[in-house]
Design a protein around this motif. Structure first.
Motif, mmCIF file in Angstrom:
data_model
loop_
_atom_site.group_PDB
_atom_site.id
_atom_site.type_symbol
_atom_site.label_atom_id
_atom_site.label_comp_id
_atom_site.label_asym_id
_atom_site.label_seq_id
_atom_site.Cartn_x
_atom_site.Cartn_y
_atom_site.Cartn_z
ATOM 1 N N LEU A 1 45.654 -57.699 115.888
ATOM 2 C CA LEU A 1 45.221 -58.686 116.892
ATOM 3 C C LEU A 1 44.730 -59.768 115.641
ATOM 4 O O LEU A 1 44.768 -60.867 115.872
ATOM 5 N N ALA A 2 43.983 -59.287 114.563
ATOM 6 C CA ALA A 2 43.381 -60.388 113.610
ATOM 7 C C ALA A 2 44.847 -61.307 113.058
ATOM 8 O O ALA A 2 44.666 -62.265 112.814
ATOM 9 N N ASN A 3 45.828 -60.651 112.958
ATOM 10 C CA ASN A 3 47.085 -61.406 112.536
ATOM 11 C C ASN A 3 47.341 -62.422 113.467
ATOM 12 O O ASN A 3 47.441 -63.433 113.391
ATOM 13 N N ALA A 4 47.502 -61.807 114.694
ATOM 14 C CA ALA A 4 47.979 -62.873 115.744
ATOM 15 C C ALA A 4 47.081 -64.035 115.997
ATOM 16 O O ALA A 4 47.354 -65.073 116.257
ATOM 17 N N GLU B 1 40.256 -77.318 118.471
ATOM 18 C CA GLU B 1 39.708 -76.280 118.159
ATOM 19 C C GLU B 1 39.017 -75.474 119.280
ATOM 20 O O GLU B 1 38.733 -76.104 120.002
ATOM 21 N N LEU B 2 38.975 -74.336 119.230
ATOM 22 C CA LEU B 2 38.499 -73.618 120.431
ATOM 23 C C LEU B 2 36.958 -73.203 119.976
ATOM 24 O O LEU B 2 36.433 -72.811 118.932
ATOM 25 N N PRO B 3 36.043 -73.424 121.044
ATOM 26 C CA PRO B 3 34.640 -73.687 120.692
ATOM 27 C C PRO B 3 34.029 -72.210 120.741
ATOM 28 O O PRO B 3 34.681 -71.053 121.151
ATOM 29 N N GLU B 4 32.847 -72.072 120.077
ATOM 30 C CA GLU B 4 31.957 -70.658 119.696
ATOM 31 C C GLU B 4 32.103 -69.994 121.333
ATOM 32 O O GLU B 4 31.832 -70.866 122.237
ATOM 33 N N GLY B 5 32.274 -68.837 121.249
ATOM 34 C CA GLY B 5 32.193 -68.064 122.532
ATOM 35 C C GLY B 5 33.374 -68.116 123.225
ATOM 36 O O GLY B 5 33.386 -67.345 124.555
ATOM 37 N N TYR B 6 34.431 -68.970 122.909
ATOM 38 C CA TYR B 6 35.807 -68.751 123.702
ATOM 39 C C TYR B 6 36.296 -67.414 123.756
ATOM 40 O O TYR B 6 36.382 -66.845 122.555
ATOM 41 N N SER B 7 36.664 -67.078 124.968
ATOM 42 C CA SER B 7 37.195 -65.737 125.031
ATOM 43 C C SER B 7 38.727 -65.948 125.774
ATOM 44 O O SER B 7 39.005 -66.747 126.540
ATOM 45 N N SER B 8 39.880 -65.145 125.304
ATOM 46 C CA SER B 8 41.014 -64.993 125.927
ATOM 47 C C SER B 8 41.820 -63.946 125.736
ATOM 48 O O SER B 8 41.428 -62.947 125.054
ATOM 49 N N ALA C 1 34.241 -66.295 113.657
ATOM 50 C CA ALA C 1 35.277 -65.245 113.529
ATOM 51 C C ALA C 1 35.729 -64.759 114.814
ATOM 52 O O ALA C 1 35.088 -64.846 115.703
ATOM 53 N N VAL C 2 36.738 -64.154 114.601
ATOM 54 C CA VAL C 2 37.604 -63.531 115.505
ATOM 55 C C VAL C 2 36.857 -62.086 115.886
ATOM 56 O O VAL C 2 36.864 -61.172 114.987
ATOM 57 N N ARG C 3 36.398 -61.696 117.042
ATOM 58 C CA ARG C 3 36.084 -60.329 117.452
ATOM 59 C C ARG C 3 36.953 -59.909 118.576
ATOM 60 O O ARG C 3 37.446 -60.822 119.478
ATOM 61 N N GLU D 1 31.562 -53.917 128.109
ATOM 62 C CA GLU D 1 32.187 -54.544 127.541
ATOM 63 C C GLU D 1 31.513 -54.851 126.039
ATOM 64 O O GLU D 1 30.387 -55.169 126.243
ATOM 65 N N ARG D 2 32.089 -54.261 124.610
ATOM 66 C CA ARG D 2 31.554 -54.695 123.695
ATOM 67 C C ARG D 2 32.700 -55.187 122.560
ATOM 68 O O ARG D 2 33.773 -54.800 122.791
ATOM 69 N N ASP D 3 32.208 -55.987 121.626
ATOM 70 C CA ASP D 3 33.153 -56.524 120.892
ATOM 71 C C ASP D 3 33.074 -55.737 119.327
ATOM 72 O O ASP D 3 32.108 -55.258 119.189
ATOM 73 N N ALA D 4 34.189 -56.094 118.604
ATOM 74 C CA ALA D 4 34.173 -55.060 117.254
ATOM 75 C C ALA D 4 35.098 -55.794 116.595
ATOM 76 O O ALA D 4 35.702 -56.929 116.823
ATOM 77 N N ALA D 5 34.970 -55.594 115.308
ATOM 78 C CA ALA D 5 36.057 -56.359 114.290
ATOM 79 C C ALA D 5 37.448 -55.969 114.719
ATOM 80 O O ALA D 5 37.707 -54.929 115.262
ATOM 81 N N PRO D 6 38.293 -57.107 114.726
ATOM 82 C CA PRO D 6 39.704 -56.795 115.450
ATOM 83 C C PRO D 6 40.638 -55.922 114.423
ATOM 84 O O PRO D 6 40.461 -55.987 113.537
#
Ligand SMILES: C[S@@+](CC[C@H](N)C(=O)[O-])C[C@H]1O[C@@H](n2cnc3c(N)ncnc32)[C@H](O)[C@@H]1O
Length: 407
Positions: A225-228, A242-249, A182-184, A216-221
């Protein structure tokens, strides 16, 4: 090791950090990275670009191409002269930094008999605008009289050239990470001192140390951002990436409104955007697992935006595919995309270099040219994108290469 901030810089950082604490609490405990970056760079009176640190040049935090060498601005002037065609027109420069490029550009255009009727500067940093006024105020009267500073984009249509060197990378961006498919959205929250955490006390509770820091904390997008991200991951998936688990950008959602506002004013001419960046497929390469965010402090580059808050620059690379899409959506054409090296060679940097016959001056200029041109320096990472509307002038600077197919 990044250098230590001075006591004044630490005090400045504390003041901005306190403001961020307030904003985070007011927002319920979390703000997006985009909001954090906006405060860090542009909070009135306290953000990096809003306050008075030196920023650009050898005594500052980073150097840009026009600060490295006037050869860069002379080449840009060649391209501007071609578009202006000696027939007036205007130049609008966004984020003019110390005003060095504007000064060299105007002097070169005057020498070529191709001065624009007006050179407008739109600068969000009051401090830099002041430095621009001081520098450009020293130009000969017939030149300096053409320079104006704008508070907002002009109402009237622009015929001519819009320039922006290293502005897109300074637009606050979103950050995301992939967790369990999932995207966070990455953002910033407050963390209490370990002693308070151990004692089970909130920072504002009686008897607590009250100490908090930005984490730094992640949250539901957020929806935008979710759309993008959905669109991005879908597009990458179509070509088997395919982008791997933990990938950040990063994704800069400010690109579209920024381009749209400029496209709205550009009636005839070209927008020349200079920045470090990549086409999308390279930007979101699966191996670029930590994104492109960089901080600049006293000529050192690092990737921790949560230190030196307000006294260091924060930037992210530009997804040039996003810029091109935004431009096309506004009816502009992508007139070209080349590396900085290809642009400078096509606009005659070697000829300018050859004009310097005195050996010491020549050696100095040759060193500057190497920094602008070499692939390991600025030559390849920096790109030049031309966005055009009703522009029939040749774009010689964009003619040596064509990277548009990679977009
Ligand atoms: C990295 S500096 C580059 C300065 C200069 N162009 C150079 O190359 O030396 C970024 C510049 O963009 C300005 N800036 C940031 N966001 C802007 C915006 N939305 N509109 C206009 N200028 C902006 C900053 O104040 C600063 O002058």
């Amino acid at each position: 090791m990044t250098p230590a901030p001075s006591p004044e810089e630490e005090a400045h950082s504390r003041a901005l950090t306190a403001l961020m604490h307030e904003r985070i609490r007011a927002a319920g405990g979390w703000i997006s990275f985009e909001r954090f970056m906006e405060l860090a760079l542009y909070a009135p009176g306290l953000g990096y670009y809003s306050a008075g640190s030196v920023k650009l040049g050898p005594g500052g935090d980073f150097v840009t191409a026009p600060e490295i060498s006037d050869l860069f601005s002379r080449c840009v002037a060649r391209q501007c002269a071609q578009v202006l065609g000696g027939g007036g027109g205007e130049i609008l420069e966004l984020g003019a930094g110390t005003g060095r490029m504007a000064g060299v550009l105007l002097e070169s255009l005057a020498a070529a008999g191709a001065l624009p009727a007006r050179y407008a500067i739109l600068e969000v940093s009051a401090d830099l605008a002041q430095r621009q006024r001081e520098r450009l105020g020293r130009l000969p009267r017939g030149i300096r009289d053409r320079v104006v500073w704008l508070e907002r984009l002009p109402e009237r249509p622009i015929h001519g050239v819009i320039l922006a060197n290293e502005v897109l990378d300074a637009l606050p961006c979103r950050r995301f990470t992939l967790r369990e498919g999932a995207v966070r959205e990455l953002g910033v929250a407050l963390e209490a001192a370990p002693a308070d955490v151990e004692a089970g006390k909130a920072p504002e509770a009686e008897g607590s140390t009250g100490a908090v820091k930005l984490v730094e904390r992640d949250a539901a997008p957020e929806q935008a951002l979710a759309n993008a991200c959905e669109a991005l991951l879908g597009e990458l998936g179509q070509v088997g990436t395919e982008l791997p688990e933990g990938y950040s950008s990063e994704i800069c959602l400010r690109v579209e409104p920024w381009i749209a506002s400029l496209a709205d004013r550009l009636e005839r001419g070209v927008m020349l955007l200079f920045d470090y960046g990549l086409p999308r497929a390279h930007y979101y390469h699966p191996q670029r697992t930590a994104g492109t965010l960089r901080c600049h402090f006293k000529q050192r580059v690092h990737d921790d935006p949560y230190i030196n808050v307000g006294v260091q620059d924060i930037t992210a690379w530009v997804d040039f595919t996003r810029v091109a899409e935004a431009a096309l959506a506004c009816g502009l054409e992508v007139g070209g995309l080349v590396t900085q090296a290809a642009f400078l060679l096509a606009t005659g940097i070697e000829g300018f270099l050859a004009e310097a016959v005195e050996p010491v001056a020549h050696a100095r200029l040759a060193g500057e040219a190497r920094r602008l041109l070499l692939p390991g320096e600025m030559g390849e990472a920096f790109k030049v994108m031309a966005l055009t509307r009703e522009c029939d002038a040749p774009l010689a600077g964009l003619a040596l290469q064509d990277l548009r197919r990679s977009l």
